[in-house]
Write a protein that holds these residues in place. Structure first.
Motif, mmCIF file in Angstrom:
data_model
loop_
_atom_site.group_PDB
_atom_site.id
_atom_site.type_symbol
_atom_site.label_atom_id
_atom_site.label_comp_id
_atom_site.label_asym_id
_atom_site.label_seq_id
_atom_site.Cartn_x
_atom_site.Cartn_y
_atom_site.Cartn_z
ATOM 1 N N SER A 11 -15.754 -26.898 52.515
ATOM 2 C CA SER A 11 -15.559 -26.578 53.926
ATOM 3 C C SER A 11 -14.181 -25.963 54.082
ATOM 4 C CB SER A 11 -15.691 -27.822 54.800
ATOM 5 O OG SER A 11 -14.696 -28.754 54.491
ATOM 6 N N GLN A 12 -14.027 -25.211 55.160
ATOM 7 C CA GLN A 12 -12.773 -24.515 55.407
ATOM 8 C C GLN A 12 -12.104 -25.105 56.649
ATOM 9 O OE1 GLN A 12 -13.294 -20.366 56.306
ATOM 10 N NE2 GLN A 12 -11.206 -19.863 55.686
ATOM 11 N N VAL A 13 -10.798 -25.332 56.559
ATOM 12 C CA VAL A 13 -10.046 -25.851 57.704
ATOM 13 C C VAL A 13 -9.810 -24.695 58.674
ATOM 14 C CG1 VAL A 13 -7.878 -26.893 58.465
ATOM 15 C CG2 VAL A 13 -8.943 -27.650 56.339
ATOM 16 N N SER A 16 -5.607 -27.330 62.525
ATOM 17 C CA SER A 16 -4.967 -28.618 62.236
ATOM 18 C C SER A 16 -3.923 -28.891 63.296
ATOM 19 C CB SER A 16 -4.261 -28.592 60.876
ATOM 20 O OG SER A 16 -5.168 -28.578 59.836
ATOM 21 N N ARG A 27 -8.224 -32.374 61.898
ATOM 22 C CA ARG A 27 -8.596 -31.077 61.324
ATOM 23 C C ARG A 27 -10.000 -30.690 61.763
ATOM 24 N NH1 ARG A 27 -4.542 -30.053 57.824
ATOM 25 N NH2 ARG A 27 -3.753 -31.688 56.468
ATOM 26 N N ARG A 29 -13.043 -28.385 60.840
ATOM 27 C CA ARG A 29 -13.536 -27.744 59.620
ATOM 28 C C ARG A 29 -14.850 -27.035 59.883
ATOM 29 N NH1 ARG A 29 -11.335 -29.661 54.809
ATOM 30 N NH2 ARG A 29 -9.800 -31.302 55.071
ATOM 31 N N ARG A 37 -19.623 -27.012 62.301
ATOM 32 C CA ARG A 37 -18.226 -27.421 62.489
ATOM 33 C C ARG A 37 -18.156 -28.929 62.680
ATOM 34 N NH1 ARG A 37 -14.190 -23.380 64.742
ATOM 35 N NH2 ARG A 37 -15.032 -21.420 64.007
#
Length: 156
Positions: A11-13, A16, A27, A29, A37
């Motif tokens: 998964s991509q942040v 934050s 966060r 994600r 998400r």
């Protein structure tokens, strides 16, 4: 971080930021597989602590169990979530900085009792009823009267 929807490992942040009490990072994600998400929270953990329960049972310290029991005691009371979070974080910090690998559950219970005493008297009595295993209405009456006397003595 594993996606809670499709169990994909990547998964991509996307965002934050610190939480309101600055004890953790929130966060947002996005799963690289299904695109869903979700939110995660990251907290500092100073050391691994084992809680020694009655009968010498041992289990890892679990912040969420502590938060759940305090929230239950404060249920339907006018106690802001922020105050509950501060109490939980304070107890966790005390447990982790005590320098001991094992801590008795009784000590944690007393820390909760001390914190709730200053937070809300009804939540204090509710927690005490479970923690001290009240078995009769008389137990509630006796404990409540000591709480009431202490409050009266503090005022005057």
């Amino acid at each position: 971080m594993r996606c809670p929807f499709c169990a994909h490992d990547d998964s991509q942040v996307k965002d934050s930021r610190p939480t309101e009490d600055s004890t953790s990072i929130r966060r947002r994600r996005q799963c690289s597989s299904c695109g869903a998400r979700f939110t995660t929270f990251e907290r500092v953990q100073l050391r691994e602590v084992t809680v020694v329960k009655s009968g010498d049972r041992r289990q890892p310290f679990d912040r969420s169990k502590l938060e759940q029991s305090i929230s239950l005691a404060c249920r339907k009371r006018d106690v802001p979530q922020e105050r509950i979070d501060q109490l939980v974080s304070g107890i966790q910090r005390q447990v982790e900085t005590a320098g001991e690998a094992e801590v008795p559950s009784q000590r944690i219970g007393e820390m909760v009792m001390d914190g709730l005493k200053g937070l809300d008297s009804v939540a204090y009595i509710r927690f005490a009823s479970v923690y001290r295993d009240f078995s009769e209405a008389r137990d509630f009456e006796e404990f409540a009267s000591t709480v009431q006397e202490a409050a009266y003595n503090e005022r005057g």
